[in-house]
Enzyme design. Sequence first.
Site, mmCIF file in Angstrom:
data_model
loop_
_atom_site.group_PDB
_atom_site.id
_atom_site.type_symbol
_atom_site.label_atom_id
_atom_site.label_comp_id
_atom_site.label_asym_id
_atom_site.label_seq_id
_atom_site.Cartn_x
_atom_site.Cartn_y
_atom_site.Cartn_z
ATOM 1 N N ARG A 17 20.097 63.765 24.415
ATOM 2 C CA ARG A 17 19.404 64.815 25.172
ATOM 3 C C ARG A 17 20.323 65.563 26.133
ATOM 4 N NH1 ARG A 17 14.254 61.655 27.374
ATOM 5 N NH2 ARG A 17 15.567 59.850 26.905
ATOM 6 N N GLN A 75 30.372 47.650 21.539
ATOM 7 C CA GLN A 75 29.197 47.580 20.667
ATOM 8 C C GLN A 75 29.454 48.580 19.543
ATOM 9 O OE1 GLN A 75 25.489 48.974 22.355
ATOM 10 N NE2 GLN A 75 24.236 47.849 20.880
ATOM 11 N N THR A 81 19.501 48.207 23.233
ATOM 12 C CA THR A 81 19.911 47.485 24.439
ATOM 13 C C THR A 81 19.909 45.977 24.233
ATOM 14 O OG1 THR A 81 17.623 47.629 25.201
ATOM 15 C CG2 THR A 81 19.156 49.314 25.997
ATOM 16 N N GLU A 156 7.658 49.903 25.109
ATOM 17 C CA GLU A 156 8.378 51.168 25.072
ATOM 18 C C GLU A 156 7.403 52.325 24.850
ATOM 19 O OE1 GLU A 156 11.510 51.817 25.707
ATOM 20 O OE2 GLU A 156 11.908 49.709 26.132
ATOM 21 N N LYS A 355 54.071 74.249 45.025
ATOM 22 C CA LYS A 355 53.970 73.226 43.994
ATOM 23 C C LYS A 355 55.193 72.328 44.084
ATOM 24 C CE LYS A 355 55.798 73.335 40.229
ATOM 25 N NZ LYS A 355 56.998 72.654 39.585
ATOM 26 N N SER A 409 62.115 89.312 53.399
ATOM 27 C CA SER A 409 61.013 89.635 52.504
ATOM 28 C C SER A 409 61.494 90.083 51.133
ATOM 29 C CB SER A 409 60.163 90.751 53.128
ATOM 30 O OG SER A 409 59.597 90.321 54.341
#
Length: 453
Positions: A17, A75, A81, A156, A355, A409
């Site tokens: 879902r 699993q 479950t 359920e 950085k 600059s």
Amino acid sequence: MDKRIGALILAAGKGTRMKSDAPKVLKTLLGEPMLWYGEQALATLLGEGVLTVIGHRAEAVEAAFPDLAGRFVLQAEQLGTGHALSVAMPLLLDAGYSHVLVANGDAPLVTAESLGAFVTEALGAAADVAFVSIELPDPGAYGRVVRQGGGVRIVEAKDYDVSRDGPATGEINAGVYLLRLEAVAPLLAGLRNDNKSGEYYITDLVGLGAAAGLAVLAVNRGDDPAYLGINSPRELVAAEEALRRRIVDGHLDAGVVIRAAGAVRIGPRVALAPGVELCGPLELYGDTRVAAGATVFSHSVLANVAIGANVTVHSFCHLQDARVAAGCQVGPYARLRPGAVLLEGAKIGNFVEMKKSTLGPGAKASHLTYLGDTTVGAEANIGAGTITCNYDGVHKHQTVIGAHAFIGSNSALVAPVTIGDGALVGAGSVITSDVPGGALALGRGRQVTKPRK
């Protein structure tokens, strides 16, 4: 808490879902995966021996949690479950646990305190099978709790039939269990998958336990929504908002000033000292630390950043994996990328990016500058438009700018290059060779002025 109690998180499902192929438990809330919250709650309560059953995209889950290596249970087939518990049962028995606390990996709002209260009540009642129930106005797709003849069981939602199962209580199964292993392990062989999902349900252990004469207990936690699992994008963002409010309220109560608090997002690992001031909208994530007297203004994002005392981070800044020492000024519109370090009293201004670079004590780069792979000495001044040209297309190279140096600059410093202490680089220069300390370097074409035609 009894150290013989193990913990098991069920996190093998796909979560269809969620409309995503990614494992549901890796969806994030405030910068942390959903599963992280369950792991933290159980580890806080029971220690570091939490086992987690994984299945769908198991390799992605393992990669996201390298610190949990050796504590995952695969699993391979996701058969429900009950099957997940069966897969993990040999490990739990071998560990010598008397009980196991089972929780779902998709319930990030459940706290260690609430779980602890449940465990204490279940142990006090000497329950063999205990589970948490909560009350919802609309039970939706959650398993119904049915109480009949002094007993209790879970049906359920897909299989619930009021004519067969009797009236529900208004309670639903929250998916949290405390199981006495010696009593429950033999029941696993009795699990069946003859239901509409074709799965082996852990919920059936409640009925099997009651039929076997075991002590079964449902601990009602009222209407506590923290136990609800996340099954859809809508539920994900609703849970994240509830968590956001909880964390913000905690910091407010601890003495942090948070203006426009409804627009401030703070991750669960963020540490804020009393006296810090924040102004939303603002986002703080990961292992971010902010010391007393610091102020972080709006529209900024900080992730894994250490902010020292009395620092000011102005609006519209982005800081990641960086360190800012006491008394520094950052921004507005500044970006500190991973490895950026500002030492005491340093300043970077608007449209400055750093950085893997260190700006020395009292040094400043006030505007329109890029410092990459650069070390800047104390009290140096970096003029507007300065660029350290650190990348030659294949390798990164270092630039070193000495203490009290002045970079005019619109200069380009082509690495590898060293500018000595107190050196001056004239505005508009392209510097390709080292400049000795105290020297003046000019690297620009001669101006030509001609009559206008």
